[in-house]
Design a protein around this motif. Structure first.
Motif, short mmCIF file in Angstrom:
data_model
loop_
_atom_site.label_atom_id
_atom_site.label_comp_id
_atom_site.label_asym_id
_atom_site.label_seq_id
_atom_site.Cartn_x
_atom_site.Cartn_y
_atom_site.Cartn_z
N ALA B 79 -31.28 23.44 -24.45
CA ALA B 79 -30.05 22.73 -24.79
C ALA B 79 -28.88 23.69 -24.87
O ALA B 79 -27.73 23.28 -24.87
CB ALA B 79 -30.23 22.03 -26.13
N ALA B 82 -26.66 23.51 -21.92
CA ALA B 82 -25.89 22.27 -21.95
C ALA B 82 -24.74 22.42 -22.95
O ALA B 82 -23.64 21.94 -22.73
CB ALA B 82 -26.78 21.11 -22.34
N PRO B 163 -23.13 25.60 -14.59
CA PRO B 163 -23.32 24.82 -15.81
C PRO B 163 -23.66 23.38 -15.47
O PRO B 163 -23.19 22.86 -14.46
CB PRO B 163 -21.96 24.90 -16.51
N PRO B 164 -24.53 22.74 -16.26
CA PRO B 164 -24.93 21.37 -15.95
C PRO B 164 -23.81 20.38 -16.18
O PRO B 164 -22.94 20.61 -17.01
CB PRO B 164 -26.08 21.12 -16.93
N VAL B 167 -23.80 14.38 -19.08
CA VAL B 167 -24.26 13.01 -18.82
C VAL B 167 -23.81 12.13 -19.98
O VAL B 167 -24.05 12.46 -21.15
CB VAL B 167 -25.80 12.98 -18.69
N SER B 171 -25.59 6.57 -19.96
CA SER B 171 -26.37 6.70 -18.73
C SER B 171 -27.66 7.50 -18.93
O SER B 171 -28.34 7.80 -17.96
CB SER B 171 -25.52 7.33 -17.63
N VAL B 172 -27.97 7.87 -20.17
CA VAL B 172 -29.24 8.56 -20.42
C VAL B 172 -30.37 7.56 -20.23
O VAL B 172 -30.37 6.49 -20.84
CB VAL B 172 -29.27 9.13 -21.86
N PRO B 173 -31.32 7.87 -19.32
CA PRO B 173 -32.38 6.89 -19.03
C PRO B 173 -33.30 6.67 -20.22
O PRO B 173 -33.52 7.57 -21.02
CB PRO B 173 -33.12 7.53 -17.86
N ARG B 243 -26.03 16.31 -8.37
CA ARG B 243 -26.33 15.68 -9.67
C ARG B 243 -25.64 16.44 -10.79
O ARG B 243 -25.49 17.64 -10.73
CB ARG B 243 -27.83 15.65 -9.95
#
Lengths: 66, 243
Positions: B79, B82, B163-164, B167, B171-173, B243
């Protein structure tokens, strides 16, 4: 049904399941995310990102490289 | 609060990197590729796995140091990038916002769209040229190996450093959805593994129990087939990078 046909049917079944999940993802009530959403979630962490990109690179190596 | 890393703990802490599931999978895959006599693949996967283990270890050490200094709360491994990316993304959005406020937003967004279209066309052209040239090399030759390995390594390096994307929470599945996708992929992978083990040996193809690569052989015999397969492979890479 020959062993070869059964083997190929297994691959086709897996592919159809993926198509079915992607189709289900277009219905909100299903609670199924699209493949893109799952990939985006995995790509959030460095380990996930490197893992997926390495898997992609490995596919290229597997089919074309020594 | 975590204990400070002592000398002995440091040595064992490196092994903690191996507990990362991605590192474990990469190293396991490297071992299987090695015993299947695919040494280039094994070296590739093993190198990435070891480098990632080192990175996981380094990030955990940084977390411990930050925790001891009371400068940061305990952040789970994975994390942290992120978290830092959140800062970077915030800085970028602030920079964009500031620029937009100072300039003319309509002109700027149109200019950005043109620039984006230009790069898309450039990458697509480069991808087609790559597929045509590399598709001309025989399969399992050194030129094809070098071309694919170099591109793969470059894309992994780009993904490593980048860097990612953030999200949105909406939209977090769902957990159930992720499990459904994982189940299908694991089932497909197990089917391929069973087929592989039903071959006479790990290095000998079987007509009765064909793996996916054996089924793909007729397509990859021709230059056109190889170029199309490379284009599909590049397209998948593009999908991941975006993505």
């Amino acid at each position: 049904m020959s062993s070869r046909a059964i083997t190929i049917a297994g691959y086709v079944l897996a592919l159809l399941a993926m198509v079915a999940l992607e189709a289900a993802s277009s219905f909100r009530r299903s609670g199924i995310p699209s493949f893109g959403q799952v990939v985006a979630q995995i790509m959030r962490t460095r380990s996930g990102r490197v893992g997926l990109l390495t898997a992609w690179a490995w596919v290229g190596l597997h089919f074309f490289a020594r | 609060m975590l204990a400070p890393p002592s000398g002995t703990a440091n040595r064992f802490s490196f092994l903690m990197g191996l507990r990362d599931p991605v590192v474990f999978i990469l190293l396991l895959a490297a071992v299987f590729d090695g015993i299947s006599d695919n040494w280039v693949h094994a070296l590739f996967l093993g190198s990435v796995g070891i480098a990632l283990a080192g990175d996981v270890y380094r990030r955990r050490r940084l977390n411990v140091t930050a925790d001891l200094g009371h400068t940061a709360s305990s952040v789970p491994a994975g994390a942290d990038d992120a978290h830092s990316a959140g800062g970077a993304a915030g800085a970028i959005s602030l920079a964009h916002g500031g620029a937009a406020a100072m300039g003319e937003p309509g002109v700027r967004s149109s200019s950005r769209a043109e620039s984006s279209a230009f790069w898309t066309v450039l990458y697509a052209s480069a991808g087609i040229a790559y597929a045509l040239v590399v598709g001309g090399f025989p399969r399992y030759s050194w030129p094809a190996t070098i071309a694919v390995a170099c591109l793969g390594a470059a894309i992994i390096a780009r993904g490593w450093a980048e860097p990612p994307a953030r999200v949105a929470a909406s939209s977090v599945p769902s957990r159930r959805g992720v499990i459904a996708w994982a189940a299908v992929f694991v089932a497909g992978a197990l089917w391929e593994l069973v087929t592989l083990l039903l071959q006479p040996t790990l290095t000998a193809d079987s007509y009765t129990h064909p793996t996916i690569s054996v089924l793909a052989d007729p397509l990859l015999v021709t230059h056109t087939g190889r170029s199309l397969a490379l284009l599909a492979w590049l397209g998948c890479g593009w999908f991941l990078v975006k993505r």
